[in-house]
Motif scaffolding. Structure first.
Motif, short mmCIF file in Angstrom:
data_model
loop_
_atom_site.label_atom_id
_atom_site.label_comp_id
_atom_site.label_asym_id
_atom_site.label_seq_id
_atom_site.Cartn_x
_atom_site.Cartn_y
_atom_site.Cartn_z
N ALA A 120 -28.35 1.87 31.17
CA ALA A 120 -29.55 0.41 30.18
C ALA A 120 -29.29 1.81 29.10
O ALA A 120 -29.65 1.80 27.79
CB ALA A 120 -31.04 0.80 31.23
N TYR A 122 -28.15 2.57 37.68
CA TYR A 122 -28.52 1.41 35.95
C TYR A 122 -28.91 1.70 34.83
O TYR A 122 -29.38 1.56 34.02
CB TYR A 122 -28.81 0.42 37.17
N SER A 123 -30.54 3.33 35.35
CA SER A 123 -30.70 3.24 34.16
C SER A 123 -29.53 4.64 33.46
O SER A 123 -30.06 3.96 31.85
CB SER A 123 -32.20 3.97 34.96
#
Lengths: 483, 272
Positions: free
Chosen positions: B25, B21-22
Motif C-alpha cells: 500500500a 501488504y502495508s
C-alpha cells in the motif's frame, strides 16, 4: 478423476508462474534499450563536403601560377571568372579585383605558403573550394590584411586555421564553410587555454581587426569557431559552429555583436573574456553535455554586456559568469542544463524574465553579492502567489552549500543530488542573507509546450497492465490461495 | 531444488503477512506521488525532477527491503520454525538462497504492482509516465531491492530477534542513505588531498545505494553532473564494458553477501 483435476490445477499454477516470470524477464529485456542514452547522429555536412573534394580530385591538376598570372595582368576593378578545375599552389592579390570560381574551382596547397593572401583593399573572392594539405603551419588557409574585402561562398578544408584577418577592417566574410580535417575531438582544458601549435586552428580568426561582418558561415571541427582578439565593433551573425572547442571566442574586444548564431556539440557555445559592451542576442547553444567542462555562454571578466533572448539547452553549465559586473541578462531560455547559471565572484549583474527549466541545479553562486534577480521563472522554486499578480510573494533563495563543498574538494561532486546531500544542504540556511535570490520569481513559464510523446501511451499502459496483472496473480496464486 | 521449495514457502508466507501488504500500500501511494511529480516536469531526460524522484525512491525502497528481509529471517528464529527446519536434511545455503529468492520475488511484486498501478491510473487521468521513465524507475528499484536484500539477509543472520533487526536495519539505512555524504565529507576531509578521490570512489562502490544511483544517472544521460573529476568513470560506465562490469559487480556483491551470511549461519548452526 479427483487426481486428474488436481494435476490440472497444479499444471495451471506452474504454468501461471512460468508465464509470469517470462513476462517479467521479457519486460526487463525490452527495457534495456530504453536505458541506453540516445546518441545524436552527426548531421553529415562535413563528410558530404569532403566527398565532393575527393571526387573532383581525380581531375588533372593545373598550377595555380596560371591564375596568378591572370591576376597580375588584370586591371583594377576587373572581374576574373576562373575556369573550373583543380589548381595547386597559392594566390596573392593586392589590387581591387573580383575573383569568382563558380563553385567549380578547387585550390590545393603546395609548400608552406597560405593558399590565398589578400593584401589589397576591396577584393571580392567567391565560389572557390580550398583544400589545405599543410600541417603544422602558423598561417591560415586565407590570410587577409587589407580592408573592405569580401569573402563569399567559399569552402575551406584545413588542418590549421581557416581565415585569418590581421589589422584588417570592414571586411565581409559571408556564407563560407570552414571544415577542420584534424580528427581529434575538441578537448576542454582550463578556461581559455592556448591552442597547441600544429593542432586544430580557428575557423575564422580576427586579430586587431575591427568593423568586420562575419555572417552565415558554417564552421565544423575546429579549435575555436570564430576567434576575435583585440578587435572591436564586429558583427557576428547567423553563423553555425559545431564540434569545436569554443563556438565564438571574444578576447579583449569591445562592442562586438553576436546575434542569431548557432552552436552544437561544442565545448562552449560563446566565450567572452575581458570584453566590454557587447551584445549577445538570439543565439542558440545546445547539446554540449558530452563534455564535462562545457558551457552555453561563458563570461569572464566582462562588463556592461547584454545577454538577450539566447537559448542555451543541454549544456553542463548554461550561463557561466565569473568576475563580471554590470551585465544585463534578459529573456534567455536556460533549459535542461546541469547547472543553469553559475555565478562566481560577480556583482551588480541584472537578471530579469529569464526561464530556468529542467536544469538539474538551476543556479549556483559563490562570492557573488549584489546581483539583482527578479521576474525569472524557475521550475525548482516554491511559488506562493496569493495576490494573483503572476509573481511569487516569497523570494527564491539559491543555496551555495554544494558548490562551496565541491570547490574545496572536487571529488565530492559525486554526491550531487545524493539523498543525504539534500538533507545536509537544507541544514545550511541563509541566516546572513548572502544567498543569491530571486526577489519575485514568476509563477508560470512563458509559452512552453510540455514535451509529451503520445505514441508511447499505449505501450506504457500495456506494460503497466502487465505489471499489475502479473503481480496480482502472483500474490493470489502463490500467496493467498489455499491448496 | 530445496532452495526453490524454501523460496515458494517464503512467497506464501510473504503474502500472508500484513507487512507485505502495508508496504504494498505504501509503495503504491508512493509511486502515485512519483507520477504526480513527473507530471510537473517540462522536459524529458535527466532533470531536477528526475533527481528528486530518485531521492524519494532511495529513501523508501532500501528501508523497506531491509525491514522486510531481516524481519523475515529473524521471525524464523524467534518463532522456532528455523529450529524445526534444521532438523530436516536442509542445507543452510538452500535455506538462505531460498529466502533471498522468495523475498526478491515478494519485493519485485510490490514494486511492479506500485508502478503498474500508477501507470494505469496515470493513463486514466491523462498524465502518464513516459515509457523510458517507467522502465528506468522500475530498473532502478529492482537493482536497489536486489542489492539491499543481500544486506537484509546479513542483518537477519546477525540479529537474534526483530527488535535487534529493526535497530541494526535502520542504522544501516541511515548510514548508507542519509548520513553518507555528511560522514564522508567530515571524515575524508582529514585525508591528504590526493587520497580523497580514491577513498571516495572506493567507498562509493561499497555503498549499493550510491553505486546504483550513479549508474542510473549515467544511463539516463546525466553523467556529467558528477563533474570533470569523474569524466573517465562516467564514460566507462556508459559504455558496454562498464555496464556489464556493473551488473557483474552487483552479482558479485550479492553473492559475497550471501556466501558470508551462509558461512556465519553455518558456524552458528553447528557450533551453537
Amino acid at each position: 478423476m479427483n487426481k486428474k483435476l488436481r494435476l490440472g490445477k497444479r499444471l495451471g499454477r506452474v504454468w501461471g508462474i512460468r508465464f509470469g516470470l517470462i513476462l517479467f524477464i521479457g519486460g526487463i529485456i525490452i527495457s534495456s534499450p530504453f536505458l541506453q542514452e540516445t546518441v545524436h547522429a552527426n548531421d553529415g555536412t562535413k563528410s558530404r563536403a569532403a566527398k565532393d573534394i575527393l571526387v573532383q580530385n581525380q581531375e588533372p591538376v593545373i598550377p595555380a601560377s596560371e591564375i596568378q598570372k591572370l591576376i597580375d595582368q588584370a586591371e583594377e576593378g576587373s572581374h576574373l571568372q576562373l575556369k573550373s578545375g583543380v589548381y595547386r599552389g597559392s594566390l596573392k592579390i593586392s589590387k581591387t579585383i573580383q575573383l569568382s570560381g563558380g563553385n567549380q574551382v578547387i585550390l590545393q596547397s603546395e609548400g608552406d605558403t597560405p593558399l590565398l593572401t589578400l593584401t589589397g583593399d576591396g577584393i571580392q573572392v567567391e565560389g572557390i573550394q580550398f583544400l589545405d594539405n599543410r600541417t603544422n603551419v602558423e598561417t591560415a588557409t586565407i590570410q587577409v590584411t587589407g580592408k573592405q574585402n569580401s569573402l563569399r561562398n567559399l569552402t575551406i578544408h584545413t588542418f590549421g586555421t581557416g581565415i585569418a584577418l590581421r589589422q584588417s577592417t570592414n571586411n565581409h566574410i559571408v556564407d563560407t564553410q570552414v571544415l577542420g580535417r584534424q580528427t581529434e575531438k575538441p578537448v576542454a582544458g582550463a578556461i581559455n587555454e592556448e591552442r597547441t601549435p600544429g593542432k586544430k586552428g580557428n575557423g575564422i580568426d580576427l586579430f586587431e581587426s575591427s568593423n568586420n561582418q562575419v555572417a552565415g558561415n558554417l564552421v565544423t571541427n575546429m579549435f575555436d569557431g570564430i576567434y576575435v582578439e583585440n578587435s572591436h565593433n564586429n558583427m557576428l551573425t547567423k553563423n553555425e559552429i559545431t564540434d569545436s572547442r569554443y563556438g565564438i571566442h571574444i578576447m579583449f574586444s569591445e562592442n562586438n555583436q553576436l546575434m542569431h548564431n548557432k552552436g552544437d556539440r561544442n565545448v562552449t557555445g560563446a566565450m567572452l573574456m575581458g570584453s566590454d559592451g557587447s551584445i549577445v542576442a538570439d543565439n542558440r547553444f545546445t547539446k554540449q553535455t558530452e563534455n564535462v567542462n562545457s558551457q552555453g555562454i561563458l563570461l569572464y571578466d566582462v562588463q556592461r554586456t547584454q545577454i538577450l533572448r539566447n537559448h542555451v539547452e543541454g549544456n553542463r553549465v548554461g550561463l557561466y559568469v565569473e568576475t563580471s559586473e554590470k551585465n544585463y541578462f534578459t529573456e534567455n531560455q536556460v533549459l535542461q542544463n546541469f547547472i543553469g547559471l553559475q555565478l562566481i565572484e560577480s556583482k551588480n549583474n541584472n537578471w530579469e524574465h529569464n526561464q530556468f527549466i529542467g536544469n538539474v541545479s538551476p543556479a549556483q553562486a559563490k562570492d557573488s553579492a549584489d546581483n539583482q534577480m527578479s521576474y525569472n521563472y524557475w521550475d525548482t522554486a516554491q511559488v506562493v502567489d496569493v495576490d494573483g499578480d503572476g509573481t511569487s510573494d516569497i523570494t527564491y533563495p539559491i543555496n551555495p552549500f554544494f558548490i562551496e563543498v565541491t570547490d574545496q574538494v572536487e571529488a565530492f561532486q559525486i554526491f550531487f543530488q545524493s539523498p543525504g546531500m539534500a538533507l545536509l544542504e537544507s541544514m545550511f540556511e541563509d541566516h546572513e542573507g548572502t544567498f543569491l535570490r530571486d526577489t519575485s520569481p514568476v509563477a508560470q513559464p512563458n509559452d512552453l509546450t510540455q514535451s509529451e510523446s503520445n505514441s508511447q501511451v499505449w505501450i506504457v499502459f500495456g506494460i503497466s497492465l502487465i505489471f499489475l496483472a502479473v503481480s496480482t496473480s502472483i500474490i493470489y496464486i502463490m500467496g493467498v490461495r489455499r491448496k | 531444488m530445496q532452495a526453490i521449495q524454501i523460496a515458494k514457502r517464503e512467497v506464501r508466507i510473504g503474502f500472508r503477512n500484513p507487512w507485505a501488504y502495508s508496504f504494498l500500500a505504501l509503495f503504491s501511494v508512493f509511486s502515485l506521488a512519483l507520477l504526480l511529480i513527473q507530471a510537473q516536469a517540462y522536459m524529458d531526460g535527466y532533470t531536477h525532477t528526475t533527481g528528486a524522484m530518485l531521492t524519494l525512491i532511495l529513501y523508501l525502497l532500501p528501508l523497506m527491503t531491509i525491514l522486510l528481509g531481516s524481519f523475515s529471517i529473524t521471525t524464523e528464529k524467534e518463532e522456532g520454525s528455523w529450529q524445526l527446519l534444521s532438523t530436516y536434511p536442509l542445507s543452510t545455503s538452500s535455506f538462505l538462497v531460498g529466502k533471498y529468492l522468495g523475498l526478491a520475488l515478494v519485493l519485485l511484486v510490490i514494486i511492479s504492482f506500485g508502478y503498474g498501478l500508477s501507470g494505469v491510473v496515470g493513463l486514466l487521468f491523462g498524465k502518464s509516465f513516459s515509457l523510458s521513465v517507467l522502465l528506468f524507475f522500475f530498473m532502478f528499484s529492482l537493482l536497489l531491492v536486489l542489492l539491499f536484500l543481500g544486506i537484509a539477509i546479513w542483518i537477519g543472520t546477525l540479529c537474534q530477534n526483530r527488535w535487534q533487526a529493526l535497530t541494526v536495519g535502520v542504522s544501516v539505512w541511515f548510514l548508507f542513505i542519509l548520513a553518507w555524504p555528511t560522514l564522508l565529507i567530515a571524515i575524508l576531509g582529514w585525508l591528504p588531498y590526493p587520497f580523497i578521490k580514491p577513498a571516495v570512489q572506493l567507498l562509493t562502490i561499497l555503498n549499493p545505494a550510491e553505486l546504483v544511483r550513479i549508474f542510473m544517472v549515467v544511463k539516463m544521460g546525466g553523467g556529467s553532473i558528477f563533474g570533470p573529476e569523474y569524466y573517465q568513470w562516467v564514460t566507462w560506465l556508459k559504455g558496454g564494458l562498464g555496464t556489464s562490469m556493473f551488473y557483474l559487480f552487483c552479482l558479485l556483491w550479492v553473492s559475497l553477501m550471501m556466501v558470508s551470511a551462509i558461512l556465519v549461519w553455518e558456524r552458528r548452526r553447528y557450533r551453537g
